[in-house]
Design an enzyme around this catalytic site. Sequence first.
Site, short mmCIF file in Angstrom:
data_model
loop_
_atom_site.label_atom_id
_atom_site.label_comp_id
_atom_site.label_asym_id
_atom_site.label_seq_id
_atom_site.Cartn_x
_atom_site.Cartn_y
_atom_site.Cartn_z
CB SER A 98 -65.41 -20.62 40.82
OG SER A 98 -65.00 -21.13 42.05
CG HIS A 109 -68.33 -19.46 45.61
ND1 HIS A 109 -68.56 -20.73 45.16
CD2 HIS A 109 -67.05 -19.19 45.29
CE1 HIS A 109 -67.47 -21.20 44.60
NE2 HIS A 109 -66.53 -20.29 44.67
CE1 TYR A 134 -61.72 -21.94 49.33
CE2 TYR A 134 -61.53 -23.82 47.86
CZ TYR A 134 -62.01 -22.54 48.13
OH TYR A 134 -62.78 -21.91 47.22
CD GLU A 135 -65.76 -21.67 51.69
OE1 GLU A 135 -66.36 -20.62 52.02
OE2 GLU A 135 -66.28 -22.58 51.04
CB ALA A 146 -63.73 -23.12 37.80
CG MET A 195 -58.95 -26.22 44.98
SD MET A 195 -58.56 -24.57 45.54
CE MET A 195 -57.15 -24.17 44.50
CB SER A 196 -65.24 -28.29 44.60
OG SER A 196 -65.31 -28.28 43.18
CG ASN A 201 -56.60 -22.42 35.57
OD1 ASN A 201 -57.70 -22.52 36.13
ND2 ASN A 201 -55.55 -23.11 35.97
CG HIS A 221 -60.49 -16.65 42.45
ND1 HIS A 221 -60.99 -17.93 42.29
CD2 HIS A 221 -61.55 -15.89 42.83
CE1 HIS A 221 -62.29 -17.93 42.55
NE2 HIS A 221 -62.65 -16.72 42.88
N1 HPA Z 1 -56.02 -25.87 40.31
C1 HPA Z 1 -56.89 -26.13 41.31
N2 HPA Z 1 -58.12 -25.66 41.33
C2 HPA Z 1 -58.53 -24.90 40.32
C3 HPA Z 1 -57.68 -24.58 39.25
C4 HPA Z 1 -56.35 -25.09 39.24
O1 HPA Z 1 -55.54 -24.86 38.33
N3 HPA Z 1 -58.39 -23.79 38.40
C5 HPA Z 1 -59.63 -23.65 38.94
N4 HPA Z 1 -59.71 -24.31 40.11
#
Ligand code: HPA
Length: 267
Positions: A24, A55, A79-80, A107, A205-206, A229, A241
Amino acid sequence: MNNTIKFLRKKVSVLPEIGLILGSGLGVLADEIENPIKIPYNEIPGFPVSTVEGHAGQLVIGTLQGKQVITMQGRFHFYEGYSLERVTFPVRVMKELGVKTVIVTNAAGGINENFTPGDLMVITDHINNFGDNPLIGPNDPDVGVRFPDMSTAYSKKYISLAKQVAHQLDIAIKEGVYVGNTGPSYETPAEIRMLRMLGGDAVGMSTVPEVIVARHCNLDVLGISCISNMAAGILDQPLTHDEVIETTEKVRENFLSFVKEIVKEMN
Ligand code: HPA
């Protein structure tokens, strides 16, 4: 798979040696490729189609720092609604095209409280928290073994290279363990405390499924997280996001020079 490979071989004259999967907000790296051949996922036989914002969803094949590369500008996520087998199909395709090494980027939320949004983290290991595995099902022994070793999933050689390059470029980097969760909801503060106790430094998540498949077919792996973050509950603010994309945009220059120099030095 055969149709996919036939289609891609017709499109490219020189076969790639390095595969890059861009997370991302990190897809800009593909814009640095010289003489790029861009192929939207929806034109490739056998490919799933990406849906999430941020994306672009195409393969970009060409030259980066004198190396032949194949880049996924945008990836597929569990998750898609795709199975992990579908999510990781492009890694199989890279292998078939002759790729030896994959650089997997993402990310991620920082679990380690010594991290700051904008940090780059070299992934030293991961925790598969998907509750699933892309290798479940019949195994093709011509591709890889039934029970692949994951004790050095992330190449020690490339971890050292990344650290050396960061030093050369004067980019401060962190290292740590990436936890892969399904998403799409972000974690709760209690889940983040749990993941910290389990040894996680960053969460996303990847990546985990792609790395499992890459190791299954004996590709060398380098993983880089952009800490976009702080994970839930660490700061007194909600996660969005938009924040993830904003931070990845801020670190763009560092990320680009870091990965480009790594590609240049890889052998
Ligand atoms: N959690 C899960 N996936 C993420 C996060 C997060 O804080 N930041 C970017 N992808």
